[in-house]
Design a protein around this motif. Structure first.
Motif, mmCIF file in Angstrom:
data_model
loop_
_atom_site.group_PDB
_atom_site.id
_atom_site.type_symbol
_atom_site.label_atom_id
_atom_site.label_comp_id
_atom_site.label_asym_id
_atom_site.label_seq_id
_atom_site.Cartn_x
_atom_site.Cartn_y
_atom_site.Cartn_z
ATOM 1 N N LEU A 51 0.835 -1.200 0.000
ATOM 2 C CA LEU A 51 0.000 0.000 0.000
ATOM 3 C C LEU A 51 0.872 1.254 0.000
ATOM 4 O O LEU A 51 0.588 2.213 -0.723
ATOM 5 N N ALA A 52 1.944 1.241 0.784
ATOM 6 C CA ALA A 52 2.859 2.393 0.798
ATOM 7 C C ALA A 52 3.478 2.594 -0.582
ATOM 8 O O ALA A 52 3.609 3.729 -1.058
ATOM 9 N N ARG A 53 3.828 1.489 -1.239
ATOM 10 C CA ARG A 53 4.398 1.586 -2.585
ATOM 11 C C ARG A 53 3.368 2.100 -3.588
ATOM 12 O O ARG A 53 3.708 2.859 -4.504
ATOM 13 N N ILE A 54 2.102 1.711 -3.420
ATOM 14 C CA ILE A 54 1.034 2.225 -4.281
ATOM 15 C C ILE A 54 0.910 3.733 -4.102
ATOM 16 O O ILE A 54 0.790 4.478 -5.079
ATOM 17 N N GLU A 55 0.940 4.187 -2.865
ATOM 18 C CA GLU A 55 0.831 5.621 -2.594
ATOM 19 C C GLU A 55 2.003 6.390 -3.200
ATOM 20 O O GLU A 55 1.818 7.481 -3.745
ATOM 21 N N GLU A 56 3.202 5.828 -3.125
ATOM 22 C CA GLU A 56 4.368 6.476 -3.734
ATOM 23 C C GLU A 56 4.199 6.587 -5.248
ATOM 24 O O GLU A 56 4.480 7.631 -5.847
ATOM 25 N N ALA A 57 3.741 5.502 -5.866
ATOM 26 C CA ALA A 57 3.535 5.510 -7.318
ATOM 27 C C ALA A 57 2.429 6.488 -7.697
ATOM 28 O O ALA A 57 2.520 7.196 -8.704
ATOM 29 N N ARG A 58 1.371 6.563 -6.886
ATOM 30 C CA ARG A 58 0.284 7.500 -7.147
ATOM 31 C C ARG A 58 0.783 8.943 -7.083
ATOM 32 O O ARG A 58 0.428 9.775 -7.928
ATOM 33 N N ALA A 59 1.640 9.227 -6.120
ATOM 34 C CA ALA A 59 2.198 10.579 -6.010
ATOM 35 C C ALA A 59 3.052 10.910 -7.234
ATOM 36 O O ALA A 59 2.992 12.022 -7.765
ATOM 37 N N ARG A 60 3.816 9.928 -7.715
ATOM 38 C CA ARG A 60 4.613 10.150 -8.931
ATOM 39 C C ARG A 60 3.697 10.359 -10.128
ATOM 40 O O ARG A 60 3.977 11.198 -10.993
ATOM 41 N N LEU A 61 2.589 9.618 -10.185
ATOM 42 C CA LEU A 61 1.625 9.760 -11.276
ATOM 43 C C LEU A 61 1.043 11.173 -11.295
ATOM 44 O O LEU A 61 0.925 11.779 -12.364
ATOM 45 N N GLU A 62 0.703 11.684 -10.135
ATOM 46 C CA GLU A 62 0.147 13.034 -10.063
ATOM 47 C C GLU A 62 1.138 14.084 -10.551
ATOM 48 O O GLU A 62 0.738 15.127 -11.049
ATOM 49 N N GLY A 63 2.436 13.789 -10.418
ATOM 50 C CA GLY A 63 3.450 14.760 -10.787
ATOM 51 C C GLY A 63 3.938 14.660 -12.221
ATOM 52 O O GLY A 63 4.780 15.459 -12.632
ATOM 53 N N THR A 64 3.445 13.694 -12.966
ATOM 54 C CA THR A 64 3.940 13.534 -14.336
ATOM 55 C C THR A 64 2.963 14.116 -15.344
ATOM 56 O O THR A 64 1.759 14.098 -15.137
ATOM 57 N N GLU A 65 3.526 14.627 -16.409
ATOM 58 C CA GLU A 65 2.708 15.101 -17.534
ATOM 59 C C GLU A 65 2.997 14.290 -18.789
ATOM 60 O O GLU A 65 2.398 14.531 -19.832
ATOM 61 N N ALA A 88 -0.322 -3.574 -10.804
ATOM 62 C CA ALA A 88 0.409 -4.771 -10.381
ATOM 63 C C ALA A 88 0.549 -4.808 -8.858
ATOM 64 O O ALA A 88 0.359 -5.864 -8.231
ATOM 65 N N LEU A 89 0.861 -3.673 -8.268
ATOM 66 C CA LEU A 89 0.987 -3.606 -6.813
ATOM 67 C C LEU A 89 -0.351 -3.901 -6.135
ATOM 68 O O LEU A 89 -0.403 -4.592 -5.115
ATOM 69 N N ALA A 90 -1.430 -3.402 -6.717
ATOM 70 C CA ALA A 90 -2.756 -3.652 -6.157
ATOM 71 C C ALA A 90 -3.103 -5.139 -6.221
ATOM 72 O O ALA A 90 -3.682 -5.684 -5.271
ATOM 73 N N ARG A 91 -2.737 -5.796 -7.318
ATOM 74 C CA ARG A 91 -2.977 -7.250 -7.416
ATOM 75 C C ARG A 91 -2.181 -8.000 -6.353
ATOM 76 O O ARG A 91 -2.694 -8.939 -5.732
ATOM 77 N N GLU A 92 -0.928 -7.593 -6.149
ATOM 78 C CA GLU A 92 -0.105 -8.223 -5.113
ATOM 79 C C GLU A 92 -0.711 -8.004 -3.732
ATOM 80 O O GLU A 92 -0.756 -8.931 -2.910
ATOM 81 N N ALA A 93 -1.165 -6.786 -3.464
ATOM 82 C CA ALA A 93 -1.777 -6.477 -2.170
ATOM 83 C C ALA A 93 -3.022 -7.323 -1.966
ATOM 84 O O ALA A 93 -3.248 -7.857 -0.872
ATOM 85 N N GLN A 94 -3.846 -7.469 -2.991
ATOM 86 C CA GLN A 94 -5.046 -8.292 -2.895
ATOM 87 C C GLN A 94 -4.689 -9.739 -2.565
ATOM 88 O O GLN A 94 -5.334 -10.378 -1.735
ATOM 89 N N ALA A 95 -3.649 -10.254 -3.201
ATOM 90 C CA ALA A 95 -3.215 -11.626 -2.926
ATOM 91 C C ALA A 95 -2.766 -11.768 -1.471
ATOM 92 O O ALA A 95 -3.069 -12.774 -0.815
ATOM 93 N N GLU A 96 -2.060 -10.789 -0.949
ATOM 94 C CA GLU A 96 -1.616 -10.846 0.447
ATOM 95 C C GLU A 96 -2.806 -10.785 1.396
ATOM 96 O O GLU A 96 -2.827 -11.478 2.413
ATOM 97 N N ILE A 97 -3.788 -9.967 1.069
ATOM 98 C CA ILE A 97 -4.988 -9.888 1.905
ATOM 99 C C ILE A 97 -5.711 -11.227 1.902
ATOM 100 O O ILE A 97 -6.168 -11.716 2.944
#
Length: 64
Positions: A13-27, A41-50
Motif C-alpha cells: 500500500l505504501a508503494r502504491i501511494e508512492e507511485a500515485r504521487a509520482r503519477l500526479e506529478g507527471t505530464e 500490479a501492486l494492487a494485485r499483489e496487495a489483494q493476494a496478500e490480503i
C-alpha cells in the motif's frame, strides 16, 4: 520481505501511494501509463496478500 501477509500488504500500500504521487506529478503520457501499470500490479499483489491473511488463497468475495 516479511512473511506476514498483512505487513506485506501494508508495504505494498505504501508503494502504491508512492507511485500515485509520482503519477500526479507527471505530464508524460507514456510515463503515466507505466505508473498506472505499476499501481495495478501492486494492487494485485496487495489483494493476494490480503487473501492469504484471510486464509483463502483460492477464494474470492462475491461481486455484484
Amino acid at each position: 520481505m516479511s512473511g506476514d501477509p498483512l505487513a506485506r500488504a501494508e508495504d505494498l500500500l505504501a508503494r502504491i501511494e508512492e507511485a500515485r504521487a509520482r503519477l500526479e506529478g507527471t505530464e508524460d503520457p507514456s510515463a503515466a501509463v507505466e505508473l498506472l501499470e505499476e499501481i495495478a500490479a501492486l494492487a494485485r499483489e496487495a489483494q493476494a496478500e490480503i487473501e492469504r491473511a484471510r486464509g483463502g488463497e483460492g477464494r474470492r468475495a462475491p461481486t455484484g
